[in-house]
Design a protein around this motif. Structure first.
Motif, PDB file in Angstrom:
ATOM      1  N   VAL A 123      -9.636  76.676  22.956  1.00 34.00           N
ATOM      2  CA  VAL A 123     -11.269  77.707  23.049  1.00 34.00           C
ATOM      3  C   VAL A 123     -11.924  76.623  24.339  1.00 34.00           C
ATOM      4  N   PRO A 124     -11.979  76.831  25.297  1.00 28.62           N
ATOM      5  CA  PRO A 124     -13.109  76.132  26.069  1.00 28.62           C
ATOM      6  C   PRO A 124     -14.558  75.650  25.192  1.00 28.62           C
ATOM      7  N   VAL A 125     -15.033  74.317  25.318  1.00 31.23           N
ATOM      8  CA  VAL A 125     -16.320  73.699  25.191  1.00 31.23           C
ATOM      9  C   VAL A 125     -17.492  73.666  26.053  1.00 31.23           C
ATOM     10  N   GLY A 126     -18.225  74.538  26.335  1.00 30.88           N
ATOM     11  CA  GLY A 126     -19.415  74.123  27.298  1.00 30.88           C
ATOM     12  C   GLY A 126     -19.913  72.682  27.116  1.00 30.88           C
ATOM     13  N   ARG A 127     -19.665  71.596  28.685  1.00 18.86           N
ATOM     14  CA  ARG A 127     -20.839  70.525  28.196  1.00 18.86           C
ATOM     15  C   ARG A 127     -21.707  70.541  27.540  1.00 18.86           C
ATOM     16  N   GLU A 128     -22.440  71.239  27.959  1.00 23.83           N
ATOM     17  CA  GLU A 128     -23.484  71.314  26.900  1.00 23.83           C
ATOM     18  C   GLU A 128     -23.417  71.246  25.580  1.00 23.83           C
ATOM     19  N   ALA A 129     -22.457  72.190  24.880  1.00 23.34           N
ATOM     20  CA  ALA A 129     -22.356  71.877  23.131  1.00 23.34           C
ATOM     21  C   ALA A 129     -21.766  70.944  23.023  1.00 23.34           C
ATOM     22  N   MET A 130     -20.753  70.475  23.528  1.00 29.18           N
ATOM     23  CA  MET A 130     -19.855  69.816  23.466  1.00 29.18           C
ATOM     24  C   MET A 130     -21.054  68.153  23.317  1.00 29.18           C
ATOM     25  N   LYS A 131     -22.359  68.254  24.401  1.00 32.25           N
ATOM     26  CA  LYS A 131     -22.536  67.316  24.484  1.00 32.25           C
ATOM     27  C   LYS A 131     -23.659  67.361  22.574  1.00 32.25           C
ATOM     28  N   GLU A 148     -19.160  90.553  32.431  1.00 29.37           N
ATOM     29  CA  GLU A 148     -20.395  91.046  33.116  1.00 29.37           C
ATOM     30  C   GLU A 148     -20.030  90.079  34.768  1.00 29.37           C
ATOM     31  N   GLY A 149     -19.808  88.874  34.226  1.00 30.03           N
ATOM     32  CA  GLY A 149     -20.291  87.707  35.410  1.00 30.03           C
ATOM     33  C   GLY A 149     -19.166  87.896  36.312  1.00 30.03           C
ATOM     34  N   GLY A 150     -17.803  88.621  35.996  1.00 34.59           N
ATOM     35  CA  GLY A 150     -16.810  89.044  36.916  1.00 34.59           C
ATOM     36  C   GLY A 150     -15.665  87.589  36.024  1.00 34.59           C
ATOM     37  N   ALA A 151     -15.639  87.939  34.927  1.00 33.45           N
ATOM     38  CA  ALA A 151     -14.145  86.626  34.315  1.00 33.45           C
ATOM     39  C   ALA A 151     -13.341  87.557  33.856  1.00 33.45           C
ATOM     40  N   ASP A 152     -11.650  87.201  33.709  1.00 37.60           N
ATOM     41  CA  ASP A 152     -10.943  87.879  34.005  1.00 37.60           C
ATOM     42  C   ASP A 152     -10.645  88.843  32.363  1.00 37.60           C
ATOM     43  N   LEU A 181      -9.064  78.380  31.485  1.00 27.07           N
ATOM     44  CA  LEU A 181      -9.268  79.544  30.982  1.00 27.07           C
ATOM     45  C   LEU A 181     -10.947  78.597  30.940  1.00 27.07           C
ATOM     46  N   LYS A 182     -10.374  77.010  31.435  1.00 24.53           N
ATOM     47  CA  LYS A 182     -11.733  76.399  31.377  1.00 24.53           C
ATOM     48  C   LYS A 182     -12.246  76.607  32.524  1.00 24.53           C
ATOM     49  N   GLN A 183     -11.109  76.750  34.177  1.00 20.65           N
ATOM     50  CA  GLN A 183     -12.424  77.861  34.564  1.00 20.65           C
ATOM     51  C   GLN A 183     -12.505  78.471  34.625  1.00 20.65           C
ATOM     52  N   VAL A 184     -12.528  79.374  34.239  1.00 17.71           N
ATOM     53  CA  VAL A 184     -13.151  80.551  33.548  1.00 17.71           C
ATOM     54  C   VAL A 184     -14.739  80.956  33.358  1.00 17.71           C
ATOM     55  N   MET A 185     -14.092  79.169  32.707  1.00 20.08           N
ATOM     56  CA  MET A 185     -15.836  79.465  31.789  1.00 20.08           C
ATOM     57  C   MET A 185     -16.653  78.606  32.680  1.00 20.08           C
ATOM     58  N   LEU A 186     -16.006  77.806  33.067  1.00 22.25           N
ATOM     59  CA  LEU A 186     -17.265  76.863  34.400  1.00 22.25           C
ATOM     60  C   LEU A 186     -17.758  78.074  35.725  1.00 22.25           C
ATOM     61  N   ASP A 187     -16.986  78.800  36.013  1.00 24.33           N
ATOM     62  CA  ASP A 187     -17.007  80.182  37.031  1.00 24.33           C
ATOM     63  C   ASP A 187     -17.884  80.771  36.737  1.00 24.33           C
ATOM     64  N   HIS A 188     -18.009  81.328  35.908  1.00 21.32           N
ATOM     65  CA  HIS A 188     -18.581  82.863  34.881  1.00 21.32           C
ATOM     66  C   HIS A 188     -19.529  82.346  34.262  1.00 21.32           C
TER      67      HIS A 188
END
Length: 299
Positions: free
Chosen positions: A180-188, A257-261, A288-295
């Protein structure tokens, strides 16, 4: 004619004949693309002219499984209905497969969804001057960033963190593992917690591998996570009844709602297939990481 061609012509119709705003047009297009994505899971060759009412009902069942709000579900139904009415109007179809499809009742009770402002209010209410504050911030960032179940959160281990690629290795229901991809804020905030708080704990034997620990150095319980979230909601005067699942629900809703696959959201949530004919496809981690970044709103 392909989905792409029909959708392109539908967009032109909305622009030229319906004179809708760009935002409304984009919402309609995204609704139709959700149907396209869903049906492609089972039959990549399925074209819009062969869609049946059963296909549309299966999509709605799928979205209901993700617990999107009744309002969001109703909007998707509206967009799909508009698309097939257009195809009927153009003479491309001789019947409308969405004609008998009803939108969910807006009064139907579903779990509350937090909007981005409410998420940020809850995060801002965490007292980072207290030793457990950084831990709580890391946990809530993780819940919203990755859509984990509360059981998956409390069982995360230090070797679950794949920091070099910003992923978690998560063990979900049925002991099934997923990335599962992790957002930058969460990882920080996870790193801040591990490096500046967790390292000072007197950790109980047998609990050394768990990321999130209580003040006594033991693995956190589900009840403790519920209590932390409930107390934060009280602090900011929130009247919604929220729980750890609210963050998972908000994560999925905001991505969709942001348009993710849909396939990507399903995989990140660790959902099983809900239709017997669906071919479950594991997606490339870079996708998966790109979906997170985009949406994702906080990516």
């Amino acid at each position: 004619m392909s989905w792409t061609s029909h959708i392109k012509q539908f967009k032109a119709y909305l622009q030229l004949e319906r004179s809708l705003s760009p935002n409304s047009i984009e919402a309609y297009i995204q609704d139709v693309k959700k149907l396209e994505q869903f049906l492609s899971l089972r039959d990549p060759d399925k074209d819009p002219l062969s869609v049946t009412d059963t296909d549309i009902r299966d999509l709605l069942e799928y979205i209901m499984e993700l617990e999107m709000s009744a309002y969001s579900q109703a909007r998707i139904v509206s967009g799909i209905k508009a698309f097939f009415k257009y195809l009927l109007y153009e003479g491309d179809m001789d019947h409308d497969p969405s004609e008998l499809i009803e939108a969910p009742k807006l009064g139907r009770k579903l779990p509350d969804t937090l909007n981005l402002e409410e998420i940020e209010q809850l995060l801002a209410a965490i007292d980072l001057s207290k030793p457990e504050g950084q831990r709580n911030r890391a946990m809530l960032e993780t819940l919203y960033s990755s859509g984990l179940r509360v059981s998956e959160l409390i069982n995360l281990k230090l070797n679950s963190i794949l920091e070099e690629i910003n992923f978690f290795r998560v063990v979900g229901k049925g002991n099934k593992e997923r990335l599962v991809p992790v957002g930058r804020e969460a990882m920080k905030h996870i790193k801040l917690y591990i490096d500046h708080y967790r390292c000072h704990l007197d950790i109980k034997p047998g609990h050394e591998s768990y990321i999130f620990l209580n003040r006594r150095g033991a693995q956190l319980t589900r009840v403790m996570i519920f209590t932390i979230i409930k107390n934060l909601a009280t602090t900011i005067g929130m009247t919604k009844k929220i729980s750890p699942h609210t963050f998972r629900h908000s994560f999925a809703t905001h991505l969709i709602e942001g348009g993710a696959d849909l396939r990507a959201v399903q995989e990140m949530l660790g959902h099983e297939s809900i239709t017997t004919t669906e071919i479950y496809t594991h997606l490339d981690r870079d996708y998966l990481k790109q979906v997170m970044l985009d949406h994702h709103p906080r990516s």
